[in-house]
Design an enzyme around this catalytic site. Sequence first.
Site, PDB file in Angstrom:
ATOM      1  N   GLY A 500       0.752  -1.009  -0.082  1.00  0.00           N
ATOM      2  CA  GLY A 500      -0.081   0.125  -0.059  1.00  0.00           C
ATOM      3  C   GLY A 500       0.949   1.356  -0.084  1.00  0.00           C
ATOM      4  CG  PHE A 502       2.412   2.738   6.177  1.00  0.00           C
ATOM      5  CD1 PHE A 502       2.959   4.274   6.871  1.00  0.00           C
ATOM      6  CD2 PHE A 502       3.169   1.739   6.661  1.00  0.00           C
ATOM      7  CE1 PHE A 502       3.366   4.145   7.613  1.00  0.00           C
ATOM      8  CE2 PHE A 502       3.853   1.977   8.028  1.00  0.00           C
ATOM      9  CZ  PHE A 502       3.914   3.107   8.500  1.00  0.00           C
ATOM     10  N   GLY A 503       3.716   0.975   2.902  1.00  0.00           N
ATOM     11  CA  GLY A 503       4.670   0.092   2.656  1.00  0.00           C
ATOM     12  C   GLY A 503       3.943  -1.340   2.472  1.00  0.00           C
ATOM     13  CE  LYS A 504       8.051  -4.814  -0.859  1.00  0.00           C
ATOM     14  NZ  LYS A 504       9.242  -5.755  -1.340  1.00  0.00           N
ATOM     15  CB  VAL A 505       0.770  -5.729   4.295  1.00  0.00           C
ATOM     16  CG1 VAL A 505       0.107  -6.586   5.688  1.00  0.00           C
ATOM     17  CG2 VAL A 505       0.243  -4.101   4.428  1.00  0.00           C
ATOM     18  CG  ASP A 615      -7.970   5.813   2.104  1.00  0.00           C
ATOM     19  OD1 ASP A 615      -8.595   6.061   0.968  1.00  0.00           O
ATOM     20  OD2 ASP A 615      -6.754   5.441   2.236  1.00  0.00           O
TER      21      ASP A 615
END
Length: 832
Positions: A500, A502-505, A615
């Site tokens: 996403g 923000f970064g990886k999950v 969101d």
Amino acid sequence: MMGCGFLRFSIRVLLVLLNLICCCRGFDPVDQYYINCGSSTDVVVGNTTYVADSSASRYLSTPQDILADSNLNSITPSDDSQLYRTARIFTGPSRYTFSIRENGRHWIRLHFYPFVYRNYDMNSASFSVFVQRTTLVSDFSPQNASVREYSVNVDRGDLVISFSPSANSFAYVNALEVVSVPNNLIRDDAALFNPPGPFTGLVTRALETVARVNMGGPLVSLVNDTLGRTWVSDRSFLSQPNLATTASNIPAVRYPSGGANSDTAPQTVYGTCTRMNSADDPRSNFNVTWGFRVDRGFQYFIRFHFCDIVSSAANQLLFNVYVGTFLVAPDLELTARTQGRLATPYFMDFVTPSMDVNNLNISIGPSPRSAYPDAFLNGLEIMKISNSRDSLSGESNLPSFPGSKNRVGLIVGVSVGASVALVLAGILFYVHRRRKQERLGHSKTWVPIPVNGETSHTMGSKYSTGTAASVASGLSYRIPFAAVQEATNNFDENLVIGVGGFGKVYKGVLTDGTKIAVKRGNPKSHQGLAEFRTEIEMLSQFRHRHLVSLIGYCDEKNEMILVYEYMENGTVKSHLYGSDLPSLGWKERLEICIGAARGLHYLHTGYAKAVIHRDVKSANILLDENLMAKVADFGLSKTGPEIDQTHVSTAVKGSFGYLDPEYFRRQQLTEKSDVYSFGVVLFEVLCARPVIDPSLPREMVNLAEWAMKWQQKGQLDQIMDSNLVGKIKPDSLRKFGETAEKCLADFGVDRPSMGDVLWNLEYALQLQEAVVQNDPDENSANVIGQLSPRVGEFNNVENSNSVAEFDTSSVDDLSGVSMSRVFSQLVKSEGR
């Protein structure tokens, strides 16, 4: 009929001409001196008369009287070509003095064209030019016809322009101008981008115009500019012309009541643009770049001119703007800054760091959030900023004039003293900043984030040894980095379950078998510390069955890591399209929408102060192993307005395609912005297609607009997911469509609350499961009370599996419970 058509055409032409006349009238300068140097006759250029300096000798102090006439007819014809036929030659220090009636910024334009006059070959001339104590050029040798334009601040008295020949050489000038500049043309501040922050003090700096470019249009001469400026075509600056195309719609340009006006840039600049040559290919992904030559060691003022003459509707196009490698304007959407109006001029100002290279690139490119891969630029101005020595060129001494030694000495002394003071202040500031950073550690490190008013501490005794423990063993949210590493097998790429903003999950497993989802911040992401803090602060305040639970966070080693309960079935989006997962039935989809609506309703009403998610989208609604929906990702969330307020004024954030257009236009956030986004999700659930799909025909690209047209025709069944055809009862579909339509009302006051949306969805589910006799007023969004308990009574409702009952018991709402109870509840939660 032909006469009427001609009359309408004539009126349109007249309106355009009147608009052009009004725009060209522009600013009336208090101080305006136009000198035709070396000439015995005046010259008229456009509406401006350049006075012969033989008759304007009162301005000039020079030991020689050398007027040079080229007597050439080979000068390239142009509006100002007559100015280049004569020149004033200086063999010693000389100066022009002009009385200034209005304080403030003034244009100074110096015209040069080298030719041979008797023993003076101007191609070999070398000299310096000064204005007051500012060095404009040093050891300068003009080549070809050129205009050097400067903007300097004159605080009082006379303005003195001095010419000083280099050793064994001479100086010359063909024409010069001194003209007042509108006070608001260049403001005192602009935006720095490396490091980011404000730049102030422009009003005291001298500026030199490096480039003034009309993107996508022809040369705009000084005759057609209210301030006598020249705008050149951008074609020669393009790095790859094949990647660019042009657009023009000059009559459409309308200046706003405040902000940009005809003095900022003429209508002929705002009415043309250079844009991406994407050829309607939705996969286009490249930048259009212009290159400019600059001098090392100077900062530059950059003004971008924009006017959306390419979009067919507001809120349609987002794009990125770059200076060099820096993204200075991400996801720029102009109508958000022009009150939703197209073809409205707008400009943005930036200041570069001190340049360490001789080239400056300006680029525009597509935003991944835009419906179409497109970007455009209408105009550009680049100006060099004088340095700490008050110079726009290399070092050069001010010329010495009879009787002026003391004055020059004073100026030089003050300049040197000011420079030394600036250097010392800079050193002291640097030392202070370094000491402060040493006290706080690395600049990217942050202190532990407080939870419920207290600073959190490391989680549990077992974690102190680096061993992952169960969630229940801790009394706080903070988790050591070693525990997160162990749970994710050192962030194994094979465990990535999503990526996403923000970064990886990552999927992770604690030693007791508890499954977790680990969201690891990407340092290059636009989302950062603010979103990280917001997520923790929001999710530490409340608990609800339909909100994804935060297990903990990690802020060690400059990391930003969030740990959540693991949701076995991923996002709602992945079950609708873009994956090979089995299709969901209509009842399952309704229950998912009802669960998400419950979560959002709790956010809006279930805590001391309303929380607006900001969101809402199908990718932020997750499903557990039982397909129970939970709202996730609170990084953009914001607390709602105070009791005596109607909205929160804030910058627009969210996901393209789901954004509330009223919030987009007015930058005023309310709970109804979430309602609008949820309405888009409802149509997405029904139609099982992306909310923005550039590959489709234009009228189908935006799901909300397309679905609303079919809903208003009463024909939603024509566009719904083919897997649902014949499986939805007409009454259920009608109620569902009405609910989505009300959510997408243009104005927030006309939209239902999330509580009303919830009841309508539960009613749609009841209509699907059973025949409802004597259906009350189907068009009302508030008539479901007889079928379900009232919103205000949900705390008294017993837990039940019946979808008609509101499943939010005190077990779900743990906002005021101690942290130990929160974590014990997490272990027992059925969502685990």
